[in-house]
Design an enzyme around this catalytic site. Structure first.
Site, PDB file in Angstrom:
ATOM      1  N   GLU A  47       1.115  -5.746  22.865  1.00 48.67           N
ATOM      2  CA  GLU A  47       1.968  -4.631  23.291  1.00 48.67           C
ATOM      3  C   GLU A  47       1.478  -4.040  24.607  1.00 48.67           C
ATOM      4  OE1 GLU A  47       2.101  -1.936  19.971  1.00 48.67           O
ATOM      5  OE2 GLU A  47       2.838  -3.506  18.631  1.00 48.67           O
ATOM      6  N   GLY A  71       0.835  -1.201   0.000  1.00 51.51           N
ATOM      7  CA  GLY A  71       0.000   0.000   0.000  1.00 51.51           C
ATOM      8  C   GLY A  71       0.866   1.245   0.000  1.00 51.51           C
ATOM      9  N   ARG A  72       0.359   2.290   0.675  1.00 53.64           N
ATOM     10  CA  ARG A  72       1.114   3.562   0.704  1.00 53.64           C
ATOM     11  C   ARG A  72       2.508   3.349   1.290  1.00 53.64           C
ATOM     12  NH1 ARG A  72      -4.489   5.508   2.576  1.00 53.64           N
ATOM     13  NH2 ARG A  72      -3.956   3.977   4.164  1.00 53.64           N
ATOM     14  N   ILE A  73       2.579   2.694   2.466  1.00 50.91           N
ATOM     15  CA  ILE A  73       3.882   2.521   3.117  1.00 50.91           C
ATOM     16  C   ILE A  73       4.695   1.439   2.390  1.00 50.91           C
ATOM     17  CG2 ILE A  73       5.078   1.959   5.268  1.00 50.91           C
ATOM     18  CD1 ILE A  73       2.494   2.862   6.758  1.00 50.91           C
ATOM     19  N   GLY A 123       4.073  -3.506  10.627  1.00 55.22           N
ATOM     20  CA  GLY A 123       2.637  -3.258  10.424  1.00 55.22           C
ATOM     21  C   GLY A 123       1.882  -3.382  11.728  1.00 55.22           C
ATOM     22  N   ARG A 124       1.409  -4.586  12.011  1.00 51.66           N
ATOM     23  CA  ARG A 124       0.713  -4.871  13.265  1.00 51.66           C
ATOM     24  C   ARG A 124       1.160  -6.242  13.763  1.00 51.66           C
ATOM     25  NH1 ARG A 124      -0.167  -0.309  13.882  1.00 51.66           N
ATOM     26  NH2 ARG A 124      -2.141   0.808  14.043  1.00 51.66           N
ATOM     27  N   HIS A 152       7.410  -0.259  19.073  1.00 50.76           N
ATOM     28  CA  HIS A 152       6.402   0.328  18.168  1.00 50.76           C
ATOM     29  C   HIS A 152       6.705   1.812  17.910  1.00 50.76           C
ATOM     30  CE1 HIS A 152       1.992  -0.069  16.665  1.00 50.76           C
ATOM     31  NE2 HIS A 152       2.695   0.742  15.892  1.00 50.76           N
ATOM     32  N   VAL A 153       7.846   2.036  17.272  1.00 54.62           N
ATOM     33  CA  VAL A 153       8.294   3.416  17.023  1.00 54.62           C
ATOM     34  C   VAL A 153       8.399   3.727  15.530  1.00 54.62           C
ATOM     35  CG1 VAL A 153       9.516   3.746  19.214  1.00 54.62           C
ATOM     36  CG2 VAL A 153      10.717   2.622  17.309  1.00 54.62           C
ATOM     37  N   SER A 205      -0.688  -9.169  -1.773  1.00 60.47           N
ATOM     38  CA  SER A 205      -1.845  -8.482  -1.189  1.00 60.47           C
ATOM     39  C   SER A 205      -3.062  -9.196  -1.760  1.00 60.47           C
ATOM     40  CB  SER A 205      -1.835  -6.991  -1.532  1.00 60.47           C
ATOM     41  OG  SER A 205      -1.742  -6.816  -2.917  1.00 60.47           O
ATOM     42  N   ASP A 211       8.920  -4.327  15.157  1.00 59.60           N
ATOM     43  CA  ASP A 211       8.532  -3.055  15.767  1.00 59.60           C
ATOM     44  C   ASP A 211       7.173  -3.184  16.439  1.00 59.60           C
ATOM     45  OD1 ASP A 211       8.734  -0.271  16.346  1.00 59.60           O
ATOM     46  OD2 ASP A 211       7.386   0.164  14.664  1.00 59.60           O
TER      47      ASP A 211
HETATM   48  O1  A2R Z   1      -5.215  -6.513  -0.140  1.00 61.45           O
HETATM   49  P1  A2R Z   1      -5.215  -5.170  -0.836  1.00 61.45           P
HETATM   50  O2  A2R Z   1      -5.099  -5.299  -2.322  1.00 61.45           O
HETATM   51  O3  A2R Z   1      -6.314  -4.277  -0.343  1.00 61.45           O
HETATM   52  O4  A2R Z   1      -3.838  -4.507  -0.354  1.00 61.45           O
HETATM   53  C1  A2R Z   1      -3.620  -3.975   0.920  1.00 61.45           C
HETATM   54  C2  A2R Z   1      -2.926  -4.932   1.892  1.00 61.45           C
HETATM   55  N1  A2R Z   1      -3.874  -5.784   2.615  1.00 61.45           N
HETATM   56  C3  A2R Z   1      -3.841  -7.122   2.617  1.00 61.45           C
HETATM   57  N2  A2R Z   1      -2.997  -7.989   2.010  1.00 61.45           N
HETATM   58  C4  A2R Z   1      -3.236  -9.312   2.182  1.00 61.45           C
HETATM   59  N3  A2R Z   1      -4.257  -9.790   2.923  1.00 61.45           N
HETATM   60  C5  A2R Z   1      -5.121  -8.955   3.547  1.00 61.45           C
HETATM   61  N4  A2R Z   1      -6.124  -9.447   4.285  1.00 61.45           N
HETATM   62  C6  A2R Z   1      -4.925  -7.548   3.402  1.00 61.45           C
HETATM   63  N5  A2R Z   1      -5.573  -6.458   3.849  1.00 61.45           N
HETATM   64  C7  A2R Z   1      -4.928  -5.384   3.366  1.00 61.45           C
HETATM   65  O5  A2R Z   1      -2.237  -4.064   2.812  1.00 61.45           O
HETATM   66  C8  A2R Z   1      -2.562  -2.883   0.797  1.00 61.45           C
HETATM   67  O6  A2R Z   1      -1.581  -3.251  -0.142  1.00 61.45           O
HETATM   68  C9  A2R Z   1      -1.923  -2.849   2.160  1.00 61.45           C
HETATM   69  C10 A2R Z   1      -2.382  -1.697   3.032  1.00 61.45           C
HETATM   70  O7  A2R Z   1      -2.059  -0.497   2.409  1.00 61.45           O
HETATM   71  P2  A2R Z   1      -2.705   0.891   2.832  1.00 61.45           P
HETATM   72  O8  A2R Z   1      -4.160   0.737   3.053  1.00 61.45           O
HETATM   73  O9  A2R Z   1      -2.247   1.916   1.843  1.00 61.45           O
HETATM   74  O10 A2R Z   1      -2.107   1.176   4.269  1.00 61.45           O
HETATM   75  P3  A2R Z   1      -0.739   1.912   4.667  1.00 61.45           P
HETATM   76  O11 A2R Z   1      -0.955   3.370   4.758  1.00 61.45           O
HETATM   77  O12 A2R Z   1       0.367   1.419   3.817  1.00 61.45           O
HETATM   78  O13 A2R Z   1      -0.579   1.355   6.151  1.00 61.45           O
HETATM   79  C11 A2R Z   1      -0.497  -0.055   6.404  1.00 61.45           C
HETATM   80  C12 A2R Z   1      -0.530  -0.383   7.873  1.00 61.45           C
HETATM   81  C13 A2R Z   1      -1.534   0.372   8.728  1.00 61.45           C
HETATM   82  O14 A2R Z   1      -2.848  -0.093   8.578  1.00 61.45           O
HETATM   83  C14 A2R Z   1      -1.003   0.133  10.122  1.00 61.45           C
HETATM   84  O15 A2R Z   1      -1.455  -1.094  10.618  1.00 61.45           O
HETATM   85  C15 A2R Z   1       0.476   0.061   9.898  1.00 61.45           C
HETATM   86  O16 A2R Z   1       0.667  -0.048   8.473  1.00 61.45           O
HETATM   87  O17 A2R Z   1       1.086   1.236  10.347  1.00 61.45           O
END
Ligand code: A2R
Length: 325
Positions: free
Chosen positions: A265, A157-159, A235-236, A283-284, A178, A260
């Site tokens: 936690e 995703g974004r990160i 991530g988490r 978690h930093v 993903s 991290d």
């Molecule tokens: O699955 P997709 O195509 O929606 O891609 C998202 C992926 N993702 C998953 N991949 C596999 N199985 C899943 N059940 C699943 N759910 C989500 O994670 C997408 O590529 C990525 C999340 O990206 P963003 O929504 O842009 O989140 P960001 O800003 O990169 O942050 C990710 C996480 C946060 O939610 C916090 O938990 C942590 O990083 O700080």
């Protein structure tokens, strides 16, 4: 002289002075953790609360939500909001906002820092010098290069995309997993996470938490990564089966881990503490002065916009329709 009633905000968890000052310009703030009788306050005054500021760790638990019938907005500090039931909020008409994008670079840097430190045994060699072993034992053992690695990203995703971009500086070959293949990225997509883990030497986890991603990194994925493999989680904690991870490290079925985030936690499994091939962070991922200020400003800007004209800057996906309504 009577003053106009100000909207009332419940603050759950910590906030910087800058955040408090900015919120205090618009709201009367009730700080949940500073209240002598939080339950009594919620029972008596919960109906007057229209806004909540919280973070990804504390979220808004159902027992608190139940006391806030007139809540209109939850502004969450952090991109992850797995402790807020955003779908339930959306159907109740409660807006939820978070702080995406402003932390991409910082969390990606944390992933890269773990990647480099594990490859080059940064902490081991620092301890080697401090213990006087350079002088007594001679040169430290060789490490592994961080160049030309095969890196799998779980959650592009974004990160995740920022991590991939930064890994370009180390000539990494990037793959990702993903739920859906991304249309515009030059990296190999794996529909199957275990298959990707088999083909890479480093797996970096950066998906959201919650039920859908719980224990995606299972024993099978860890074994596919193997004794020379490295697992990095920014991530988490819930995304990794932590018990399986600990056992794999103890049994030498996984090479290294950089963590991290953890399942419970701030509690970290004690066997990890003694492992030289593991780096543990509290978690930093986004925790720098600059990035935390940007996140805090986005929290308060969302609140300010909402009470000023009913719009927000960064709604969570579940509330995007609400933002347009
Ligand atoms: O699955 P997709 O195509 O929606 O891609 C998202 C992926 N993702 C998953 N991949 C596999 N199985 C899943 N059940 C699943 N759910 C989500 O994670 C997408 O590529 C990525 C999340 O990206 P963003 O929504 O842009 O989140 P960001 O800003 O990169 O942050 C990710 C996480 C946060 O939610 C916090 O938990 C942590 O990083 O700080």
């Amino acid at each position: 002289m009577a003053t106009a009633a100000r909207p009332e905000l419940l603050l759950i968890g910590p906030a910087t002075q800058r955040m408090r000052d900015r919120m205090a310009a618009d709201f009367t703030i009730h700080e949940l953790f500073a209240l002598e009788d939080a339950d009594g306050f919620l029972a008596e005054h919960g109906a007057s609360i229209t806004a909540v500021a919280t973070d990804g760790h504390y979220g808004v638990k159902p027992d608190i939500m139940a006391h806030l019938p007139n809540l209109r907005i939850i502004s969450c500090y952090g991109v992850g909001y797995d402790n807020i039931d955003a779908s339930a909020c959306a159907s109740r008409g409660v807006m939820v906002t978070h702080t995406p994008d402003v932390l991409n670079a910082e969390v990606a840097n944390t992933a890269l820092m773990l990647f480099l430190a594990l490859s080059r045994r940064l902490l081991r060699d620092d301890a080697y010098v401090r213990a006087g072993r350079w002088a007594s034992d001679g040169p430290a053992p060789l490490t592994r290069s961080a160049e030309n690695r095969r890196v799998g990203i779980l959650g592009l995703g974004r990160i995740g995309q920022e991590i991939a971009r930064k890994l370009g500086a180390f000539n990494a070959t990037i793959a990702y997993h993903s739920r859906r293949k991304k249309p515009d990225v030059p990296y190999r997509y794996y529909a199957d996470l275990t298959e990707m883990a088999r083909d890479v030497d480093t797996l970096i986890c950066i998906t959201p938490g919650g039920a859908a991603t719980r224990h995606l990194v299972s024993r099978a994925v860890i074994d596919a990564l193997g004794p020379d493999g490295t697992l990095i989680n920014v991530g988490r904690g819930t995304v990794v089966d932590e018990a399986a991870l600990v056992t794999a490290l103890e049994e030498g079925r996984l090479g290294n881990a950089g963590l991290d985030v953890f399942e419970d936690e701030p509690n970290v499994p004690s066997p990890l503490m003694a492992m030289e091939n593991v780096i543990l962070l509290p978690h930093v991922g986004s925790a720098t002065v600059e990035t935390r200020q940007a996140m805090g400003d986005l929290v308060t800007d969302n609140l300010h916009r909402f009470i000023t004209d009913g719009t927000v800057i960064s709604p969570v996906p579940e509330c995007r329709d609400l933002a347009q309504a």
